[in-house]
Design an enzyme around this catalytic site. Structure first.
Site, short mmCIF file in Angstrom:
data_model
loop_
_atom_site.label_atom_id
_atom_site.label_comp_id
_atom_site.label_asym_id
_atom_site.label_seq_id
_atom_site.Cartn_x
_atom_site.Cartn_y
_atom_site.Cartn_z
N SER A 153 0.73 -0.99 0.11
CA SER A 153 -0.10 -0.03 0.03
C SER A 153 0.91 1.27 -0.17
O SER A 153 1.71 1.45 -0.93
CB SER A 153 -0.76 -0.24 1.14
OG SER A 153 -1.93 0.99 1.05
N HIS A 311 -7.24 -5.75 -0.28
CA HIS A 311 -6.17 -5.09 -0.04
C HIS A 311 -5.38 -5.30 1.53
O HIS A 311 -4.27 -5.42 1.37
CB HIS A 311 -6.66 -3.50 0.55
CG HIS A 311 -5.84 -2.46 0.63
ND1 HIS A 311 -4.79 -2.08 -0.51
CD2 HIS A 311 -5.09 -1.83 1.32
CE1 HIS A 311 -4.02 -1.36 -0.27
NE2 HIS A 311 -4.07 -0.85 0.93
#
Length: 336
Positions: A153, A311
């Site tokens: 990320s 994610h």
């Protein structure tokens, strides 16, 4: 279940309290029979940042966490799925960085966290200052000239900023593995819900797995960040570009232009591998493909073999070993 979030419950199977919920990162690493070293580095602008190391004789692997997270991400999934543990088991020299402002880096030699100016930073400063400072320290400490960088990320965002605007760092990276890359964000699923999802997805998954007591990961996440970081990400969503912070009327003074300059990722010469998930609500495949098209030295564009891989699964999935580790090792062995 493939892609399932790992939850360590407060109560063990025997009904006793799971002591792990009270342990910090070094205590957890030590508990599970790994050596751990802790270092502090000071950035040129005075932030004191902690770096954690699980020493090994193999190649250096530097792990960089995402937004509102910390080095804890890489171990809180447990010894069977935490990437730091899995790499350490194979003899790699594992270093875990932290970004300014999180729980391990909440001090500065010039100012106090209670001062507004302490929090006047975005992921731009993390990429331009924090990550280069940590990499230089690690290479000097180990007497090596390069390392393997794995980011998740925002940890990928910081890398792209560093190697595009400080190109001398490209030669210090043997291989960069980008887990759920964040650069272009215009195709993000449900952008309005982004802030809630950072924390809310974990709460939802925990509830769906029947966890009603506090799990270990909640003691390690979220770990803090500046509001300016969130603002900057929101700007990327709205602008459809991967660019520096938009100061609006102050852009002329700051940049000499009405709009912020884009990050020149075309200048990144270090080898980059992108890992993406079809179920990722933040790093959409379409945005990852934009990044892919602009990187001059892309060595792999890998889809995780799970239609629902999201994610946070890159950090907490129960089957990290099968879905991620095998392919990470395959790429590392190509380089070494």
């Amino acid at each position: 279940m493939s892609g399932q979030l790992v939850i360590t419950q407060k109560l063990r199977n025997d009904g006793k309290i799971n002591d792990d919920i009270y342990l910090n990162i070094t205590q957890l690493i030590t508990k599970y029979k790994y050596c751990v070293e802790v270092y502090e580095v000071i950035t040129p602008d005075g932030y004191i940042i902690k770096i954690f190391r699980i020493p090994g004789n193999g190649a250096i692997v530097f792990l960089m966490h995402g937004i509102i997270s910390s080095a804890d991400d890489w171990i809180s999934g447990g010894v069977e799925s935490g990437l730091a543990y899995l790499l350490a088991q194979l003899g790699y020299d594992v270093w875990m960085g932290n970004a300014r402002g999180n729980k391990h880096s909440r001090s500065n030699i010039y100012m106090d966290p209670s001062e507004k100016k302490f929090w006047d930073f975005s992921f731009h400063e993390i990429g331009m200052i924090d990550v280069p400072t940590m990499i230089d320290f690690v290479l000097e400490k180990t007497n090596k000239s390069s390392l393997i960088y794995i980011g998740h990320s925002q940890g990928t965002t910081a890398f792209f900023i560093m190697c595009s605007l400080r190109p001398e760092y490209n030669k210090k990276i043997t291989l960069m593995i980008s887990l759920s890359p964040i650069a272009w964000l215009s195709h993000m699923k449900s952008p309005v819900k982004t802030l809630k999802l950072f924390y809310g997805e974990l709460v939802f998954l925990a509830s769906s797995l029947g966890v009603v007591e506090l799990p270990v990961i909640y003691n390690h996440f979220p770990s803090g960040s500046s509001f300016k970081q969130i603002q900057h990400f929101a700007q990327l969503v709205l602008s459809g570009d991967f660019r520096q912070f938009d100061y609006k009327v102050k852009n002329i003074e700051k940049y000499g232009s009405l709009t912020p300059p884009s990050y020149p990722v075309e200048k990144i010469t270090a080898p980059v591998a992108i890992f993406y998930g079809e179920g990722d609500w933040l790093s959409d495949v379409s945005d990852a493909q934009i990044l892919k098209s602009r990187l001059p030295n892309l060595v792999e564009f890998y889809r995780v073999e799970d239609d629902h891989f999201s994610h946070f699964d890159f950090i907490y999935a129960a089957d990290t070993k099968n879905l991620l580790l095998a392919n990470i090792l395959r790429l590392i062995k190509k380089i070494h």
